[in-house]
Design an enzyme around this catalytic site. Structure first.
Site, PDB file in Angstrom:
ATOM      1  N   SER A 139     -41.324  87.721  -2.451  1.00 46.60           N
ATOM      2  CA  SER A 139     -40.389  87.005  -1.574  1.00 46.60           C
ATOM      3  C   SER A 139     -40.990  85.652  -1.269  1.00 46.60           C
ATOM      4  O   SER A 139     -42.202  85.442  -1.391  1.00 46.60           O
ATOM      5  CB  SER A 139     -40.193  87.805  -0.278  1.00 46.60           C
ATOM      6  OG  SER A 139     -39.585  87.033   0.731  1.00 46.60           O
ATOM      7  N   TYR A 152     -43.913  92.083   7.314  1.00 43.07           N
ATOM      8  CA  TYR A 152     -43.258  91.876   6.029  1.00 43.07           C
ATOM      9  C   TYR A 152     -43.963  90.784   5.232  1.00 43.07           C
ATOM     10  O   TYR A 152     -44.266  90.959   4.044  1.00 43.07           O
ATOM     11  CB  TYR A 152     -41.783  91.508   6.259  1.00 43.07           C
ATOM     12  CG  TYR A 152     -41.019  91.214   4.995  1.00 43.07           C
ATOM     13  CD1 TYR A 152     -40.676  92.239   4.121  1.00 43.07           C
ATOM     14  CD2 TYR A 152     -40.628  89.922   4.676  1.00 43.07           C
ATOM     15  CE1 TYR A 152     -39.966  91.981   2.949  1.00 43.07           C
ATOM     16  CE2 TYR A 152     -39.916  89.644   3.522  1.00 43.07           C
ATOM     17  CZ  TYR A 152     -39.585  90.680   2.661  1.00 43.07           C
ATOM     18  OH  TYR A 152     -38.895  90.409   1.503  1.00 43.07           O
TER      19      TYR A 152
END
Length: 255
Positions: A139, A152
């Site tokens: 990501s 995350y």
């Protein structure tokens, strides 16, 4: 892509392959001739999309025995896995002072441990062949800090570190290790996150969705097929010198 990029004879494994980015990558690989094992925790989700070159197998990437059992069975059925796509992951935001250890560990176990276990299980068979590609789905949060997403972001940073180190370990051999780093992609994860953001902040779900849209430099959600196209590039001809890279798919410079 043209017909000379056919993946006929190649076996791919895509974790989290029943929905979203994973399913888009799985379909793209199958459309170019690969036999694709897709995994996820719910067999019924996999069964709903199986066929046309896709075989579904329930697997929990957090569980070592589950990963090893499913990968070994897939190799026995369809041959060595030469395209490994550790994609399974969860994306949830939480302020650090509200983050319990259970939340942190589940994030790491899914996003980082799961990739490690999947790659480790696929490598022995891949190394018996003369070609292999590992494409981890990270990501943009793996390249820069994400507000409200410490756990995350840390898991995705760790995933990139794993991929970069593996590219060094196998340098000069016919295997490459790369990471795809998309921004916000139009998948069920965004749908769930807009609800979570709205509940956490008090804004409307429409405004919460717009926050994610505005985080992409080109001010739109990315289509899962755009991520799949990048994966196809990394398994296509001429990709052998693309190694240890983090490919941003975010509409502009983000890191």
């Amino acid at each position: 892509m043209t017909s000379d990029t056919s993946l006929t004879g190649k076996h791919a494994l895509v974790t989290g392959g029943g929905t979203g980015i994973g399913l888009a990558i799985a379909h793209a690989l199958a459309q170019h001739g690969a036999q694709v094992t897709i995994t996820g925790r719910r067999q019924e989700v996999l069964d709903a999309v199986a066929g046309d070159g896709l075989w579904g197998a329930a697997m929990d990437v957090r569980d070592e025995a589950s990963v090893d059992t499913v990968v070994n069975a897939a190799v026995a059925a369809r041959g060595p896995i030469q395209i490994c796509v550790p994609n399974a992951g969860i994306a949830e935001g939480r302020a650090l002072h509200k983050t319990k250890l259970e939340f942190w560990r589940n994030m790491m176990s899914t996003n980082l441990d799961g990739a490690f276990l999947t790659i480790r299980a696929c490598l022995p068979g891949m190394r018996e062949t003369d070609w292999g590609r590992v494409i981890a789905v990270s990501s943009i949060a793996g390249l820069r800090g994400l507000p409200g997403g410490a756990a995350y972001s840390a898991s995705k940073h760790g995933l990139i570190g794993l991929i970069r180190s593996l590219s060094e370990d196998y340098m000069g051999q016919p295997y490459t290790f790369n990471a795809l780093c998309p921004g916000y992609v139009d998948t069920p994860i965004v749908d769930r996150n807009q609800v979570a953001i709205a509940e956490r902040t008090g804004m409307s779900t429409e405004d919460a969705r717009q926050v994610m849209i505005d985080s992409n430099r080109h001010k739109r959600l990315i289509d899962a097929d755009e991520v799949a196209a990048a994966a196809l590039w990394l398994v296509g001809p001429g990709s052998q010198s693309i190694n240890g890279q983090c490919i941003q798919i975010s509409g502009g410079q983000t890191a």
